[in-house]
Motif scaffolding. Structure first.
Motif, PDB file in Angstrom:
ATOM      1  N   VAL A 325       0.847  -1.503  -0.013  1.00 39.58           N
ATOM      2  CA  VAL A 325      -0.089   0.033   0.100  1.00 39.58           C
ATOM      3  C   VAL A 325       0.816   1.230  -0.097  1.00 39.58           C
ATOM      4  O   VAL A 325       0.335   2.428  -0.505  1.00 39.58           O
ATOM      5  CB  VAL A 325      -0.982  -0.113   1.094  1.00 39.58           C
ATOM      6  N   LEU A 326       2.051   1.061   0.127  1.00 41.91           N
ATOM      7  CA  LEU A 326       2.925   2.141   0.423  1.00 41.91           C
ATOM      8  C   LEU A 326       3.577   2.767  -0.908  1.00 41.91           C
ATOM      9  O   LEU A 326       3.843   3.719  -1.487  1.00 41.91           O
ATOM     10  CB  LEU A 326       4.280   2.202   1.446  1.00 41.91           C
ATOM     11  N   TYR A 327       3.797   1.573  -1.797  1.00 43.07           N
ATOM     12  CA  TYR A 327       4.354   1.729  -3.138  1.00 43.07           C
ATOM     13  C   TYR A 327       3.886   2.795  -4.014  1.00 43.07           C
ATOM     14  O   TYR A 327       4.577   3.828  -4.750  1.00 43.07           O
ATOM     15  CB  TYR A 327       4.757   0.407  -3.897  1.00 43.07           C
ATOM     16  N   PRO A 328       2.488   2.663  -4.120  1.00 45.12           N
ATOM     17  CA  PRO A 328       1.867   3.568  -5.248  1.00 45.12           C
ATOM     18  C   PRO A 328       2.140   5.228  -4.623  1.00 45.12           C
ATOM     19  O   PRO A 328       2.147   5.924  -5.600  1.00 45.12           O
ATOM     20  CB  PRO A 328       0.617   3.245  -5.207  1.00 45.12           C
ATOM     21  N   ILE A 329       2.041   5.257  -3.430  1.00 44.52           N
ATOM     22  CA  ILE A 329       2.140   6.551  -3.041  1.00 44.52           C
ATOM     23  C   ILE A 329       3.658   7.363  -3.126  1.00 44.52           C
ATOM     24  O   ILE A 329       3.675   8.324  -3.497  1.00 44.52           O
ATOM     25  CB  ILE A 329       2.077   6.652  -1.392  1.00 44.52           C
ATOM     26  N   LEU A 330       4.690   6.204  -3.116  1.00 45.75           N
ATOM     27  CA  LEU A 330       5.920   6.726  -3.523  1.00 45.75           C
ATOM     28  C   LEU A 330       6.270   7.154  -4.770  1.00 45.75           C
ATOM     29  O   LEU A 330       7.084   7.832  -4.974  1.00 45.75           O
ATOM     30  CB  LEU A 330       6.930   5.809  -2.924  1.00 45.75           C
ATOM     31  N   ALA A 331       5.242   6.294  -5.582  1.00 44.01           N
ATOM     32  CA  ALA A 331       5.435   6.334  -7.148  1.00 44.01           C
ATOM     33  C   ALA A 331       4.968   7.716  -7.507  1.00 44.01           C
ATOM     34  O   ALA A 331       5.122   8.261  -8.800  1.00 44.01           O
ATOM     35  CB  ALA A 331       4.784   5.347  -7.730  1.00 44.01           C
ATOM     36  N   MET A 332       4.333   8.411  -6.575  1.00 44.24           N
ATOM     37  CA  MET A 332       3.871   9.926  -7.010  1.00 44.24           C
ATOM     38  C   MET A 332       4.922  10.597  -7.410  1.00 44.24           C
ATOM     39  O   MET A 332       4.811  11.725  -7.866  1.00 44.24           O
ATOM     40  CB  MET A 332       3.067  10.522  -6.074  1.00 44.24           C
ATOM     41  N   ALA A 333       6.219  10.434  -6.709  1.00 49.06           N
ATOM     42  CA  ALA A 333       7.434  11.308  -7.046  1.00 49.06           C
ATOM     43  C   ALA A 333       7.658  11.414  -8.529  1.00 49.06           C
ATOM     44  O   ALA A 333       8.234  12.403  -8.771  1.00 49.06           O
ATOM     45  CB  ALA A 333       8.713  10.774  -6.147  1.00 49.06           C
ATOM     46  N   GLY A 334       7.516  10.164  -9.186  1.00 45.48           N
ATOM     47  CA  GLY A 334       7.872  10.466 -10.822  1.00 45.48           C
ATOM     48  C   GLY A 334       7.071  11.224 -11.358  1.00 45.48           C
ATOM     49  O   GLY A 334       7.455  12.027 -12.187  1.00 45.48           O
ATOM     50  N   GLY A 335       5.401  11.549 -11.048  1.00 45.66           N
ATOM     51  CA  GLY A 335       4.910  12.401 -11.638  1.00 45.66           C
ATOM     52  C   GLY A 335       5.189  13.941 -11.384  1.00 45.66           C
ATOM     53  O   GLY A 335       5.112  14.510 -12.181  1.00 45.66           O
ATOM     54  N   GLY A 336       5.616  13.923 -10.062  1.00 49.73           N
ATOM     55  CA  GLY A 336       6.032  15.380  -9.690  1.00 49.73           C
ATOM     56  C   GLY A 336       7.511  15.956 -10.560  1.00 49.73           C
ATOM     57  O   GLY A 336       7.366  16.795 -11.105  1.00 49.73           O
ATOM     58  N   GLN A 337       8.283  14.787 -10.897  1.00 50.54           N
ATOM     59  CA  GLN A 337       9.617  14.979 -11.712  1.00 50.54           C
ATOM     60  C   GLN A 337       8.985  15.398 -13.078  1.00 50.54           C
ATOM     61  O   GLN A 337       9.476  16.240 -13.612  1.00 50.54           O
ATOM     62  CB  GLN A 337      10.389  13.822 -11.591  1.00 50.54           C
ATOM     63  N   ALA A 338       8.225  14.502 -13.659  1.00 46.38           N
ATOM     64  CA  ALA A 338       7.675  14.871 -14.961  1.00 46.38           C
ATOM     65  C   ALA A 338       7.123  16.011 -15.392  1.00 46.38           C
ATOM     66  O   ALA A 338       7.348  16.713 -16.346  1.00 46.38           O
ATOM     67  CB  ALA A 338       6.670  13.634 -15.343  1.00 46.38           C
ATOM     68  N   GLY A 339       6.255  16.503 -14.242  1.00 43.01           N
ATOM     69  CA  GLY A 339       5.618  17.675 -14.398  1.00 43.01           C
ATOM     70  C   GLY A 339       6.684  18.783 -14.355  1.00 43.01           C
ATOM     71  O   GLY A 339       6.446  20.001 -15.068  1.00 43.01           O
ATOM     72  N   ALA A 340       7.366  18.770 -13.512  1.00 47.44           N
ATOM     73  CA  ALA A 340       8.468  19.851 -13.316  1.00 47.44           C
ATOM     74  C   ALA A 340       9.202  19.799 -14.671  1.00 47.44           C
ATOM     75  O   ALA A 340       9.688  21.004 -15.100  1.00 47.44           O
ATOM     76  CB  ALA A 340       9.466  19.621 -12.042  1.00 47.44           C
TER      77      ALA A 340
END
Length: 480
Positions: A325-340
């Motif tokens: 249940v923790l892994y999808p939350i951590l994967a949000m970091a990739g979305g943040g990097q892509a948007g930046a």
């Protein structure tokens, strides 16, 4: 991305640029990075390595890491290791390797390195089984809704394909652990097999009562295998050479196996249950806050290499609940990097070099490997790295909020992230809601990070510098 025929040439190029085979003390790789131990970091030609067409980025720390991407890193690492092996050791190289080993032998560094060496080789199988499990879940949902008899025999097949490895993951972890900690790999697998053996239900005279198969999971297997390696090393020093073939493996398996049954399995079971209950409680009671902290800081953990410490936690959750249940939350970091990265692309209109870097790195980031964007774009500029973390925290808070409301999203495997994670998702309400929640959170991370970076990621002087006519080589290298 280099074709397979050029992987050997890439390895030869990189070996020259890192100081030759005599300067290489260790070779390893993870999903996207070639990790090298170096005797003398002063021999590195970092700018030329970073400019190599096959290289997506570099990171310097306890090991020198060359980001090559998931498709190239395995073949290049194999070719690189073969070149080092063919060159053979030199007296100077051996001395430098020993000095380097002592310098990097702090307990924390060794522990993280060994955890990675135990679990990273398991990731391909976790991915394969996760994808098959996701397909099986979809087919099962289709069967339940349509009662199409042709699917009735397919679901057991996909279940067998996906769960065969997962039912024995403790054995594979024990096998790798014994090898990493200086023992015989198969002996580690033998004692780890005790953890999953169905007959342990008949073992009643332990210090903690009855046992059940799989109690303690990978943690119990890990402890048993490490103890097995330690006992084996001790036995090889003290048992007469003539009796070693008979007694050393027997002592190693017997001592560590008894310890596993009497102490390690029950204790590891308590720890594993604590991890499972703790993650469930955290998301149920403080999902929003947990999402903000975990997603917002994960890119920093990746940058420092500390994310490896989370692998046993993910593996424990997958073994217990079927997904982490923790892994999808951590994967949000990739979305943040892509948007930046998109915001930097829009802001650096007159910097063709940087925009080329972003065009090549952004698809990889969307597909789950964010290191090229981190090291090539956001981290060197600093402020976009921060706004990317804030955007990731926003997406993480949404996924955490859904968990707090009872809509848990989890990953059946670890390793991939970004949109590649979609077929590996599951949750408390099935695959469909999990995919919807994850996609919404990832897009929220990307869009909010893009907006925040565009608005607050640059000072006027930064923009002027990035877009000046003489500045067309992109941001400076990150602080290494």
């Amino acid at each position: 991305m280099p074709q397979p025929s050029t992987h050997a040439q890439t390895a030869r190029d990189l070996l020259t640029l890192v100081g030759g085979p005599g300067n290489v003390t260790s070779v390893a790789h993870c999903i996207s990075r070639l990790r090298l131990g170096l005797a003398d970091p002063g021999l590195l030609e970092v700018p030329r390595i970073a400019e190599h067409p096959a290289v997506l980025g570099v990171v310097q720390g306890d090991t020198f890491q060359i980001i090559l991407g998931p498709a190239a890193v395995g073949p290049v690492a194999d070719a690189f290791e073969e070149l080092v092996r063919e060159a053979g050791p030199t007296a100077r190289g051996q001395a430098l390797r020993e000095a380097n080993r002592r310098r990097n032998a702090t307990p924390a560094k060794l522990l993280l390195r060994r955890i990675a060496e135990v679990f990273v080789p398991l990731i391909p199988a976790l991915i394969a089984c996760g994808v098959i499990a996701g397909l099986g879940g979809l087919l099962n949902s289709l069967y339940l809704s349509t009662h199409w008899q042709a699917l009735s025999g397919v679901v057991p097949v996909t279940t067998a394909l996906s769960q065969g490895f997962m039912s024995l993951i403790a054995v594979f972890a024990g096998y790798n652990a014994a090898k990493v900690f200086g023992g015989t790999a198969v002996l580690g697998g033998a004692v780890a097999g005790i953890v999953v053996y169905p007959g342990v239900v008949n073992v009643t005279h332990t210090l903690f009562g009855h046992l059940k198969p799989g109690q303690g999971g990978v943690l119990g297997a890990l402890g048993a295998a490490v103890l097995c390696a330690a006992v084996e090393r001790w036995a090889r020093r003290h048992v007469p050479e003539a009796l070693q073939m008979l007694l050393v493996p027997t002592l190693a398996v017997a001592v560590s196996g008894l310890a596993a049954l009497m102490v390690l399995m029950p204790l590891a079971g308590v720890v594993a249950d604590g991890i499972g209950h703790g993650a469930t409680w955290l998301l149920a009671r403080a999902g929003v806050g947990a999402g903000i902290v975990l997603a917002g800081t994960f890119a920093s953990l990746v940058m420092l290499g500390l994310h490896q410490a989370l692998i046993p936690i993910h593996a424990t959750l997958i073994g217990q609940q079927g997904f982490s249940v923790l892994y999808p939350i951590l994967a949000m970091a990739g979305g943040g990097q892509a948007g930046a990265a998109v915001a930097v692309y829009l802001r650096a209109r007159n910097n063709p070099s940087l925009r080329r870097v972003i065009r090549s790195a952004l698809p990889t980031c969307v597909l789950g490997v964010a290191e090229p964007v981190i090291y090539g774009v956001t981290l060197p500029l600093v402020r976009p790295f921060i706004t990317a973390g804030i955007g990731a925290a926003i997406g993480g808070s949404l996924v955490g909020l859904c968990a707090q409301l009872g809509l848990t999203t989890g990953s059946t495997a670890i390793g991939p992230s970004g949109l590649v994670l979609l077929p590996l998702l599951n949750g408390s309400h099935g695959i469909g809601p999990a995919v919807l929640i994850y996609t919404t959170g990832w897009l929220a991370s990307a869009l909010s990070s893009c907006a925040l970076t565009y608005a607050f990621g640059f000072t006027p002087s930064m923009l002027a510098d990035l877009n000046s006519p003489e500045r067309d080589h992109g941001p400076s290298q990150p602080p290494l």
